[in-house]
Design a protein around this motif. Sequence first.
Motif, PDB file in Angstrom:
ATOM      1  N   TYR A  29       0.836  -1.210   0.000  1.00 37.16           N
ATOM      2  CA  TYR A  29       0.000   0.000   0.000  1.00 37.16           C
ATOM      3  C   TYR A  29       0.864   1.249   0.000  1.00 37.16           C
ATOM      4  CZ  TYR A  29       1.139  -0.286   5.022  1.00 37.16           C
ATOM      5  OH  TYR A  29       1.807  -0.378   6.225  1.00 37.16           O
ATOM      6  N   VAL A  30       0.242   2.350  -0.346  1.00 33.56           N
ATOM      7  CA  VAL A  30       0.844   3.673  -0.175  1.00 33.56           C
ATOM      8  C   VAL A  30      -0.073   4.408   0.790  1.00 33.56           C
ATOM      9  CG1 VAL A  30       1.651   5.790  -1.286  1.00 33.56           C
ATOM     10  CG2 VAL A  30       1.657   3.641  -2.561  1.00 33.56           C
ATOM     11  N   VAL A  31       0.480   4.950   1.876  1.00 30.41           N
ATOM     12  CA  VAL A  31      -0.338   5.706   2.824  1.00 30.41           C
ATOM     13  C   VAL A  31       0.046   7.169   2.701  1.00 30.41           C
ATOM     14  CG1 VAL A  31       1.247   5.098   4.728  1.00 30.41           C
ATOM     15  CG2 VAL A  31      -1.044   5.990   5.239  1.00 30.41           C
ATOM     16  N   TYR A  32      -0.972   8.002   2.406  1.00 31.93           N
ATOM     17  CA  TYR A  32      -0.777   9.440   2.216  1.00 31.93           C
ATOM     18  C   TYR A  32      -1.165  10.109   3.532  1.00 31.93           C
ATOM     19  CZ  TYR A  32      -1.261   7.517  -2.455  1.00 31.93           C
ATOM     20  OH  TYR A  32      -1.132   6.718  -3.569  1.00 31.93           O
ATOM     21  N   GLY A  33      -0.163  10.286   4.395  1.00 26.12           N
ATOM     22  CA  GLY A  33      -0.444  10.817   5.729  1.00 26.12           C
ATOM     23  C   GLY A  33       0.496  11.945   6.057  1.00 26.12           C
ATOM     24  N   SER A  34       0.967  11.979   7.309  1.00 18.82           N
ATOM     25  CA  SER A  34       1.904  13.055   7.722  1.00 18.82           C
ATOM     26  C   SER A  34       3.140  12.994   6.826  1.00 18.82           C
ATOM     27  CB  SER A  34       2.300  12.857   9.186  1.00 18.82           C
ATOM     28  OG  SER A  34       2.704  11.523   9.389  1.00 18.82           O
ATOM     29  N   SER A  35       3.454  11.782   6.357  1.00 23.89           N
ATOM     30  CA  SER A  35       4.398  11.638   5.243  1.00 23.89           C
ATOM     31  C   SER A  35       3.790  10.576   4.328  1.00 23.89           C
ATOM     32  CB  SER A  35       5.778  11.174   5.751  1.00 23.89           C
ATOM     33  OG  SER A  35       5.654   9.871   6.296  1.00 23.89           O
ATOM     34  N   MET A  92      -8.685   2.333   6.517  1.00 23.35           N
ATOM     35  CA  MET A  92      -8.088   1.003   6.710  1.00 23.35           C
ATOM     36  C   MET A  92      -6.577   1.001   6.566  1.00 23.35           C
ATOM     37  SD  MET A  92      -8.799  -2.221   4.271  1.00 23.35           S
ATOM     38  CE  MET A  92      -8.036  -3.813   4.522  1.00 23.35           C
ATOM     39  N   VAL A  93      -6.066   1.703   5.534  1.00 19.85           N
ATOM     40  CA  VAL A  93      -4.616   1.673   5.308  1.00 19.85           C
ATOM     41  C   VAL A  93      -3.887   2.248   6.520  1.00 19.85           C
ATOM     42  CG1 VAL A  93      -2.737   2.560   3.878  1.00 19.85           C
ATOM     43  CG2 VAL A  93      -4.815   1.711   2.800  1.00 19.85           C
ATOM     44  N   SER A  94      -4.406   3.343   7.067  1.00 22.15           N
ATOM     45  CA  SER A  94      -3.752   3.951   8.242  1.00 22.15           C
ATOM     46  C   SER A  94      -3.881   3.063   9.465  1.00 22.15           C
ATOM     47  CB  SER A  94      -4.393   5.313   8.550  1.00 22.15           C
ATOM     48  OG  SER A  94      -4.274   6.163   7.436  1.00 22.15           O
ATOM     49  N   ASP A  95      -5.064   2.480   9.662  1.00 24.81           N
ATOM     50  CA  ASP A  95      -5.253   1.616  10.839  1.00 24.81           C
ATOM     51  C   ASP A  95      -4.356   0.377  10.767  1.00 24.81           C
ATOM     52  OD1 ASP A  95      -8.702   2.550  11.108  1.00 24.81           O
ATOM     53  OD2 ASP A  95      -7.135   2.905  12.610  1.00 24.81           O
ATOM     54  N   ILE A  96      -4.197  -0.155   9.575  1.00 22.34           N
ATOM     55  CA  ILE A  96      -3.340  -1.344   9.457  1.00 22.34           C
ATOM     56  C   ILE A  96      -1.859  -0.966   9.470  1.00 22.34           C
ATOM     57  CG2 ILE A  96      -2.718  -3.291   7.935  1.00 22.34           C
ATOM     58  CD1 ILE A  96      -5.693  -3.488   7.212  1.00 22.34           C
TER      59      ILE A  96
END
Length: 342
Positions: free
Chosen positions: A167-173, A251-255
């Motif tokens: 996955y790619v998570v688009y968050g604080s980074s 989901m991506v962030s939680d996982i």
Amino acid sequence: MATTRVTSNVITIERHILHEQEAFPDASGTLTQVLYDIALAGKLIASRTTRAGLADILGAAGQENVQGEEVQKLDLYAQQTIFQLNDHTGRLAVMASEEEQDLIHIPEQYPTGKYVLLFDPLDGSSNIDFNVSVGTIFAIYRRVSASGPGTLEDVLQKGSEIVAGGYVVYGSSTMLVYTAGHGVYGFTLDPSIGEFLLSHENIRLPDPPMYYSVNQGYEKYWTEGIKRYTRWLQGEEGASRSLSLRYIGSMVSDIHRTLLAGGVFYYPADTRDPKKPHGKLRLLYEANPMAYVIEQAGGYASTGRGPLRDVEPLDLHQRTPLFLGNRDLVEKAEEFIAKHDG
Ligand code: P6P
């Protein structure tokens, strides 16, 4: 507690994937190229998600996707970006996406290849307007049909057949996390040079775990087994410890947090919606790739009744209950369900 070593020397994802490929002398390099293309899609999507607050992107594109959900403009952009980077390369036989009802065939003017790409272009997109992290999920399989246009059979493969996923998570980074069956690796995007740099080498689920992650707003719709399991996680039902609750609703962030902090994420079947007796999450392009990452990091993924990646898919968009994280926590869920739900 096992901690994932954050590396110091500069290794781009391209160099890492090439190095990984060296371990397979007969590798043609095609899988490597597909992973490159996914990393490029991640960079392009990241460039938009970090500006999602701008008026020209906020809000729905006014269309509905196959799930009957309003399509956010970023969903559309992510979908088109992944398609356009992969439709002409001759590396894929067929694609499938959360955003498309049917198979996504390779345009006839382009050659087909030996891999299959399943993806959720922007999971959690309902959170975009609240500046909550969202993510792209991908799973790569080998085609099972001999040649020519890919078929439904190529796509409806068990999670145990997966070749690479992540996955790619688009968050604080922006981070890209993937596995090709030889450990889990995390790359953090340095936007100043547009490169994903290796930041998390050979990620392993920490033990003891820190969090349990579920939407407790639905507790009244759960079975007895799930209710008792959740109380066990809270330190009751004879438990020897209790975990804190963290639930983002993406989901991506939680996982991703489960992977790095240890714990269990679950989205069980519930009785809320008779049309969704198997819970909300999708087997092919959400649950299976995330299960592969978690299991390659030493964890386990279950439907609550048995290994998730053993489920024989029957439909492109079929849903599944999902429990994944530290093996002992997930096996405990299976125990409570078997004991109390028959
Ligand atoms: P709920 C986001 O819409 C999503 O598909 C997943 O990313 C997330 O885990 C889940 O739905 C959240 O669902 O019912 O808890 O809001």
